[in-house]
Every structure is written in C-alpha cells, then in structure tokens.
Scaffold this motif. Structure first.
Motif, mmCIF file in Angstrom:
data_model
loop_
_atom_site.group_PDB
_atom_site.id
_atom_site.type_symbol
_atom_site.label_atom_id
_atom_site.label_comp_id
_atom_site.label_asym_id
_atom_site.label_seq_id
_atom_site.Cartn_x
_atom_site.Cartn_y
_atom_site.Cartn_z
ATOM 1 N N HIS A 1 0.953 -1.282 0.095
ATOM 2 C CA HIS A 1 -0.064 0.027 0.212
ATOM 3 C C HIS A 1 0.964 1.303 0.126
ATOM 4 O O HIS A 1 0.613 2.188 -0.864
ATOM 5 N N LYS A 2 1.863 1.295 0.731
ATOM 6 C CA LYS A 2 2.674 2.459 1.150
ATOM 7 C C LYS A 2 3.417 2.625 -0.401
ATOM 8 O O LYS A 2 3.598 3.782 -0.933
ATOM 9 N N LYS B 1 11.739 8.583 -4.858
ATOM 10 C CA LYS B 1 10.706 8.225 -4.185
ATOM 11 C C LYS B 1 10.991 6.996 -3.339
ATOM 12 O O LYS B 1 10.504 6.467 -2.103
ATOM 13 N N ALA B 2 11.857 5.888 -4.025
ATOM 14 C CA ALA B 2 12.134 4.751 -3.172
ATOM 15 C C ALA B 2 13.055 5.012 -1.973
ATOM 16 O O ALA B 2 12.797 4.203 -1.014
ATOM 17 N N LEU B 3 13.779 5.920 -2.326
ATOM 18 C CA LEU B 3 14.909 6.386 -1.105
ATOM 19 C C LEU B 3 14.006 6.973 0.106
ATOM 20 O O LEU B 3 14.135 6.456 1.190
ATOM 21 N N ILE B 4 13.055 7.734 -0.073
ATOM 22 C CA ILE B 4 12.249 8.519 0.921
ATOM 23 C C ILE B 4 11.355 7.360 1.433
ATOM 24 O O ILE B 4 11.120 7.203 2.696
ATOM 25 N N PHE B 5 10.714 6.228 0.525
ATOM 26 C CA PHE B 5 9.879 5.332 1.235
ATOM 27 C C PHE B 5 10.719 4.457 2.182
ATOM 28 O O PHE B 5 10.264 4.438 3.188
ATOM 29 N N LEU B 6 12.045 3.988 1.766
ATOM 30 C CA LEU B 6 12.706 3.125 2.614
ATOM 31 C C LEU B 6 13.142 3.667 3.791
ATOM 32 O O LEU B 6 13.054 3.166 4.966
ATOM 33 N N ALA C 1 8.742 -5.240 -4.700
ATOM 34 C CA ALA C 1 7.756 -4.074 -4.662
ATOM 35 C C ALA C 1 8.415 -2.800 -5.350
ATOM 36 O O ALA C 1 7.865 -2.175 -6.438
ATOM 37 N N LEU C 2 9.575 -2.373 -4.845
ATOM 38 C CA LEU C 2 10.274 -1.079 -5.415
ATOM 39 C C LEU C 2 10.538 -1.346 -6.712
ATOM 40 O O LEU C 2 10.246 -0.588 -7.535
#
Length: 167
Positions: free
Chosen positions: A20-21, A119-124, A65-66
């Motif tokens: 979801h995130k 976006k991947a960096l911020i998500f992680l 997912a990423l």
C-alpha cells in the motif's frame, strides 16, 4: 489452494502495508494505486519461487515491490497530478488524528514531485531502513545511499516549503 499458495497469501496479508505504501508513494490517483498494488502482488507471486529465505520476507518484498513500482512508473510514464491541494486527497493509511492525516496527504503530494529513485529512497527511509538496508534494496553502495538520501530529503523539504505545506 495448495500449501505454497496459502503461505504466500499469509505473508502478503502480514506485510500488505508495504505494498500500500509503495503504491501510494508512486501513484497519486486511487485507481492507479490499486493497479500498481495488483501488479506488485502479481510480480511477488511470480518471483516467490526464487525466495530462498536468506533474508526476511519483508526485505525481499521491499525489493520486489520497489523494482516493480520503478518499472511500472517508467513503462507507463504516469504524469504527476497537478490538482490543487485544497481538493480531497484519498489517503490509504488512516489515522485518528485529522491533522496528522492532513500532513501525511501533503507529504504524499510533495513526494509526487520526486523522481522514481528518490521516491524509493524516501519510502525506505520512512520505513526506518538503515543506510545499509536502503543500499541493499536499491542495489547501490551504502555511501551512495547516504548521499542520495540526504540530497533527496533536502529536495523534499524544498518542495514542501515551495508549495506552502509546511507543518
């Protein structure tokens, strides 16, 4: 359903917040988020036979997912929704605090201005991943992860200030 399917579905259920995130991070429109969610689940199922248990399932799931979101985002070249902030924003993650929900919506809106890797960096980072874990998930060096993350956080702060949604 066989045992493998049951185990897979149980693991997906345990960790569906990750999906979801990621979907929310890469797509602003609720329908696009659902499409990406389904794509991620499909790719996880396809890749599940390769999961050997050398890492935690959630770590492996982050990576799949990423990667799926990055490919999906690039392939479909989704354009960023430029709707004004005063319109309703559908937030998947719910919280009992309206102010917190509003801040979260602003954050997701600001994140839409980042590129796919940022976006991947911020998500992680928001998932409390260490620089080492971020590096492993993105296939880059730990030093590179640290530098890119710092630059991305600065960029995100600039976007938040520029758009007037400081909290």
């Amino acid at each position: 359903m066989n045992e493998t399917e049951n185990i897979f579905l149980s693991l997906i259920n345990q960790h569906k917040a990750i999906i979801h995130k990621v979907s929310k991070m890469y797509m602003i429109d609720a329908e696009q988020q659902r499409d990406l969610f389904q794509e991620i689940v499909m790719q996880l199922w396809k890749a599940y036979p390769t999961f050997k248990g050398n890492s935690k399932f959630s770590t492996w799931m982050y990576r799949v997912a990423l990667n799926t979101a990055l490919v999906y985002f690039k392939k479909d070249h989704r354009k960023v929704d430029k709707t004004p902030l005063n319109e309703n924003i559908d937030v998947i993650d719910t919280d009992d605090s309206e102010a917190k929900e509003e801040r979260l919506a602003y954050l997701y809106k600001a994140v839409q201005e980042l590129n796919a890797v940022e976006k991947a960096l911020i998500f992680l980072f928001l998932e409390n991943q260490s620089h080492r874990e971020i590096a492993l998930n993105l296939g880059i060096s730990e030093v590179n992860a640290r530098v890119k993350l710092n630059r991305t956080k600065e960029k995100l702060q600039f976007i938040i200030k520029k758009n007037g949604y400081e909290f």
